[in-house]
Structure formats: C-alpha cells, structure tokens
Design a protein around this motif. Structure first.
Motif, PDB file in Angstrom:
ATOM      1  N   ILE A 109       0.866  -1.176   0.000  1.00 16.69           N
ATOM      2  CA  ILE A 109       0.000   0.000   0.000  1.00 16.69           C
ATOM      3  C   ILE A 109       0.900   1.223   0.000  1.00 16.69           C
ATOM      4  O   ILE A 109       1.756   1.380   0.868  1.00 16.69           O
ATOM      5  N   LEU A 110       0.731   2.069  -1.007  1.00 13.68           N
ATOM      6  CA  LEU A 110       1.552   3.263  -1.144  1.00 13.68           C
ATOM      7  C   LEU A 110       0.896   4.432  -0.419  1.00 13.68           C
ATOM      8  O   LEU A 110      -0.322   4.593  -0.456  1.00 13.68           O
ATOM      9  N   GLU A 111       1.716   5.254   0.238  1.00 11.43           N
ATOM     10  CA  GLU A 111       1.202   6.403   0.989  1.00 11.43           C
ATOM     11  C   GLU A 111       0.775   7.539   0.070  1.00 11.43           C
ATOM     12  O   GLU A 111      -0.079   8.337   0.418  1.00 11.43           O
ATOM     13  N   ASP A 112       1.389   7.639  -1.117  1.00 10.35           N
ATOM     14  CA  ASP A 112       1.081   8.733  -2.034  1.00 10.35           C
ATOM     15  C   ASP A 112       1.382   8.270  -3.458  1.00 10.35           C
ATOM     16  O   ASP A 112       1.680   7.110  -3.689  1.00 10.35           O
ATOM     17  N   PHE A 113       1.316   9.183  -4.402  1.00 11.12           N
ATOM     18  CA  PHE A 113       1.561   8.854  -5.795  1.00 11.12           C
ATOM     19  C   PHE A 113       2.952   9.282  -6.242  1.00 11.12           C
ATOM     20  O   PHE A 113       3.170   9.583  -7.401  1.00 11.12           O
ATOM     21  N   ASN A 114       3.916   9.287  -5.330  1.00 11.42           N
ATOM     22  CA  ASN A 114       5.284   9.652  -5.642  1.00 11.42           C
ATOM     23  C   ASN A 114       5.966   8.455  -6.301  1.00 11.42           C
ATOM     24  O   ASN A 114       6.195   7.426  -5.661  1.00 11.42           O
ATOM     25  N   LEU A 115       6.300   8.600  -7.580  1.00 10.73           N
ATOM     26  CA  LEU A 115       6.845   7.483  -8.351  1.00 10.73           C
ATOM     27  C   LEU A 115       8.210   7.040  -7.840  1.00 10.73           C
ATOM     28  O   LEU A 115       8.483   5.841  -7.762  1.00 10.73           O
ATOM     29  N   ALA A 116       9.068   7.982  -7.459  1.00 14.07           N
ATOM     30  CA  ALA A 116      10.399   7.631  -6.950  1.00 14.07           C
ATOM     31  C   ALA A 116      10.287   6.828  -5.653  1.00 14.07           C
ATOM     32  O   ALA A 116      10.996   5.835  -5.471  1.00 14.07           O
ATOM     33  N   ASN A 117       9.397   7.243  -4.767  1.00 10.98           N
ATOM     34  CA  ASN A 117       9.198   6.507  -3.513  1.00 10.98           C
ATOM     35  C   ASN A 117       8.638   5.113  -3.778  1.00 10.98           C
ATOM     36  O   ASN A 117       9.030   4.144  -3.129  1.00 10.98           O
ATOM     37  N   ALA A 118       7.723   5.018  -4.739  1.00 15.77           N
ATOM     38  CA  ALA A 118       7.131   3.725  -5.072  1.00 15.77           C
ATOM     39  C   ALA A 118       8.187   2.790  -5.659  1.00 15.77           C
ATOM     40  O   ALA A 118       8.247   1.605  -5.301  1.00 15.77           O
ATOM     41  N   GLU A 119       9.043   3.311  -6.546  1.00 17.45           N
ATOM     42  CA  GLU A 119      10.104   2.497  -7.149  1.00 17.45           C
ATOM     43  C   GLU A 119      11.066   1.989  -6.072  1.00 17.45           C
ATOM     44  O   GLU A 119      11.436   0.818  -6.055  1.00 17.45           O
ATOM     45  N   ARG A 120      11.435   2.876  -5.160  1.00 15.93           N
ATOM     46  CA  ARG A 120      12.355   2.512  -4.074  1.00 15.93           C
ATOM     47  C   ARG A 120      11.728   1.430  -3.195  1.00 15.93           C
ATOM     48  O   ARG A 120      12.353   0.433  -2.854  1.00 15.93           O
ATOM     49  N   ARG A 121      10.481   1.636  -2.843  1.00 10.29           N
ATOM     50  CA  ARG A 121       9.788   0.687  -1.972  1.00 10.29           C
ATOM     51  C   ARG A 121       9.674  -0.689  -2.622  1.00 10.29           C
ATOM     52  O   ARG A 121       9.894  -1.718  -1.978  1.00 10.29           O
ATOM     53  N   LEU A 122       9.332  -0.715  -3.913  1.00 12.48           N
ATOM     54  CA  LEU A 122       9.232  -1.985  -4.626  1.00 12.48           C
ATOM     55  C   LEU A 122      10.578  -2.699  -4.669  1.00 12.48           C
ATOM     56  O   LEU A 122      10.648  -3.919  -4.463  1.00 12.48           O
TER      57      LEU A 122
END
Length: 75
Positions: free
Chosen positions: A6-19
């Motif tokens: 579950i992503l906290e926001d729509f920040n693509l860089a944060n999502a890529e890092r988390r994945l």
C-alpha cells in the motif's frame, strides 16, 4: 501469493524505491529480486545505486530481519 503493498502517495520515486527494497527483502538476493520485478539484475543494480539502497542490508545486533532500507531517498 505475494504480499500486497500500500503506497502512501503517488510519488513514483518513492514507489520504485519501496518496490525494490521489498523485492530484495523477499527474495534475499539481487537475481531473485530482479525476477520478481520483471527486470534484469543489471537494471536492478542500477536502481540500487540510483535510489541509494544499501544492499546487502546491514545486519546489526540479534535482529537479522532488519530492513534493507537504510539510506534516505534524495529529493
């Protein structure tokens, strides 16, 4: 089945890092993590450097299940 993220926001860089961090933690190695992400190991290595992910994760104390996410994201 794979764990749901579950992503906290729509920040693509944060999502890529988390994945990347989650895949590395789940697989335990770069080849397996790259396979989970559907990319080559070279592409994952580039992302590890770009996103400043510390891998292999530092193991401190008795808790060996520490997260791979140590360095703070830039930007």
């Amino acid at each position: 089945t794979m764990p749901q993220l579950i992503l906290e926001d729509f920040n693509l860089a944060n999502a890529e890092r988390r994945l990347c961090v989650e895949a590395l933690t789940t697989a335990g190695n770069i080849v397996g993590a790259a396979s989970l992400l559907g990319i080559t190991r070279h592409a994952l290595k580039r992302r590890i450097v770009k996103l400043r992910i510390e891998w292999p994760a530092r193991r401190t104390g008795p808790a060996l299940g520490a997260s791979a996410e140590v360095a703070a994201p830039v930007g």
